[in-house]
Scaffold this motif. Sequence first.
Motif, PDB file in Angstrom:
ATOM      1  N   GLU A  95      35.047  43.418  31.095  1.00 21.47           N
ATOM      2  CA  GLU A  95      34.405  42.664  32.182  1.00 21.47           C
ATOM      3  C   GLU A  95      33.047  43.290  32.515  1.00 21.47           C
ATOM      4  OE1 GLU A  95      34.426  39.612  35.244  1.00 21.47           O
ATOM      5  OE2 GLU A  95      35.995  39.988  33.776  1.00 21.47           O
ATOM      6  N   ARG A 146      35.915  35.697  29.832  1.00 18.01           N
ATOM      7  CA  ARG A 146      37.310  35.797  30.225  1.00 18.01           C
ATOM      8  C   ARG A 146      38.222  35.392  29.069  1.00 18.01           C
ATOM      9  NH1 ARG A 146      38.307  36.037  35.900  1.00 18.01           N
ATOM     10  NH2 ARG A 146      36.946  37.736  36.599  1.00 18.01           N
ATOM     11  N   GLN A 149      45.546  36.466  33.115  1.00 23.49           N
ATOM     12  CA  GLN A 149      44.828  35.478  33.915  1.00 23.49           C
ATOM     13  C   GLN A 149      45.118  35.654  35.397  1.00 23.49           C
ATOM     14  OE1 GLN A 149      46.391  31.965  32.044  1.00 23.49           O
ATOM     15  NE2 GLN A 149      44.678  31.768  30.603  1.00 23.49           N
ATOM     16  N   LEU A 162      43.440  38.907  36.835  1.00 25.15           N
ATOM     17  CA  LEU A 162      42.009  38.720  37.077  1.00 25.15           C
ATOM     18  C   LEU A 162      41.769  37.757  38.231  1.00 25.15           C
ATOM     19  CD1 LEU A 162      40.808  38.522  33.367  1.00 25.15           C
ATOM     20  CD2 LEU A 162      40.505  40.441  34.957  1.00 25.15           C
ATOM     21  N   ARG A 163      42.642  36.771  38.382  1.00 23.61           N
ATOM     22  CA  ARG A 163      42.528  35.832  39.500  1.00 23.61           C
ATOM     23  C   ARG A 163      42.717  36.552  40.830  1.00 23.61           C
ATOM     24  NH1 ARG A 163      46.493  32.523  38.228  1.00 23.61           N
ATOM     25  NH2 ARG A 163      45.175  31.541  36.654  1.00 23.61           N
ATOM     26  N   LEU A 177      41.954  39.662  41.473  1.00 26.36           N
ATOM     27  CA  LEU A 177      40.714  40.390  41.757  1.00 26.36           C
ATOM     28  C   LEU A 177      39.601  39.444  42.203  1.00 26.36           C
ATOM     29  CD1 LEU A 177      40.553  43.064  38.908  1.00 26.36           C
ATOM     30  CD2 LEU A 177      41.441  43.290  41.223  1.00 26.36           C
ATOM     31  N   ASP A 178      39.535  38.276  41.600  1.00 23.02           N
ATOM     32  CA  ASP A 178      38.531  37.293  41.998  1.00 23.02           C
ATOM     33  C   ASP A 178      38.731  36.862  43.448  1.00 23.02           C
ATOM     34  OD1 ASP A 178      37.392  37.325  39.479  1.00 23.02           O
ATOM     35  OD2 ASP A 178      38.466  35.543  38.780  1.00 23.02           O
ATOM     36  N   GLU A 179      39.972  36.553  43.798  1.00 22.90           N
ATOM     37  CA  GLU A 179      40.253  35.988  45.116  1.00 22.90           C
ATOM     38  C   GLU A 179      40.230  37.029  46.227  1.00 22.90           C
ATOM     39  OE1 GLU A 179      43.954  33.963  44.565  1.00 22.90           O
ATOM     40  OE2 GLU A 179      43.035  32.316  43.417  1.00 22.90           O
ATOM     41  N   GLY A 228      36.303  39.278  45.094  1.00 20.84           N
ATOM     42  CA  GLY A 228      35.106  38.677  44.530  1.00 20.84           C
ATOM     43  C   GLY A 228      34.897  39.015  43.077  1.00 20.84           C
ATOM     44  N   GLY A 229      35.931  39.561  42.427  1.00 18.44           N
ATOM     45  CA  GLY A 229      35.870  39.837  41.002  1.00 18.44           C
ATOM     46  C   GLY A 229      36.072  41.310  40.692  1.00 18.44           C
ATOM     47  N   PRO A 230      36.340  41.645  39.427  1.00 18.15           N
ATOM     48  CA  PRO A 230      36.546  43.040  39.027  1.00 18.15           C
ATOM     49  C   PRO A 230      35.369  43.947  39.350  1.00 18.15           C
ATOM     50  CG  PRO A 230      37.340  41.568  37.311  1.00 18.15           C
ATOM     51  CD  PRO A 230      36.621  40.710  38.308  1.00 18.15           C
ATOM     52  N   TRP A 289      35.382  44.787  42.977  1.00 17.26           N
ATOM     53  CA  TRP A 289      36.430  45.760  43.290  1.00 17.26           C
ATOM     54  C   TRP A 289      35.988  47.156  42.874  1.00 17.26           C
ATOM     55  CZ3 TRP A 289      39.100  49.239  40.259  1.00 17.26           C
ATOM     56  CH2 TRP A 289      40.065  49.993  40.957  1.00 17.26           C
TER      57      TRP A 289
END
Length: 281
Positions: A192, A198, A245, A248-249, A251-253, A256-258, A261
């Motif tokens: 990433e 992805r 999936q 990663l979702r 972390l997104d939610e 705001g993403g990897p 974080w």
Amino acid sequence: MRDFTRWIELEGAVNVRDLGGLATVDGGTTRFGRIYRSDNLQGLTERDVRVLVGDRALRNVVDLRSGPEVRLEGPGPLTAVPQVSIHHLTLFAEGGRYTDVEADTADTADTADTADGETIEGDKVLPWAVREENEERMAELRVTGYYYGYIRDRPDSVLAALRAMARDDGAAIVHCAAGKDRTGVLSALALEVAGATREAIIDDYVATGDRLEDILARLRASETYRVDLDTRPADDHRPRAEYMQQFLRVLDERFGGPLAWLASQGWTESDSRLLRARLRD
């Protein structure tokens, strides 16, 4: 379609591949020969060591196994090679006598006991599908929960591992027991940062399934892992795209993403530049 030229054939490890050759969001590909991922390395032969250290200039090993795993399985022959640095960075909160703080009170059905009495908690070391019949969604959430636990409990190890992988003094390899779960999370985060798509990240994760039978055979040969593996059908251990999936979702939610974080834990833009330089042209 997966690029099978990424596999590295060794005698003492079966799930070894290059993080190069994966598609990036800007239309390029990740660079070969810089970062590898693997299953256990303690069984490497003399030939394997020559291939990795001599031919592939391996200089940094990121060992994500727990302390008990290293003691029970052995640190491996690379620890005796002067030019190789070993970075032991467990992803468990090792505050107890065994694998982690919860292992002190774990139900014995969920642990694997060895001849010397030391124990690992199999569900955390090999966090695959639930034993009882259940819906696939529950298995997905369970595995994802363990993946999230790695970054929740040991963000220090995650950042240190990525920084070791970014060192420019030679190639690096990251590994755990099977080379799927803990290694899969670190590989996904590294890719990433490098700007991989992805789709490519998930494709790399599920590629472990191509070597699943050989991986299980290796683990079943060890008292450390056999008990946990023998209680489950082989297909329960297969990496599924929806597991990565979902991780990663999350972390997104939540963040705001990897990358966001990582930044929240002290990862800097300088860190990102160094890791991108390892994996990008």
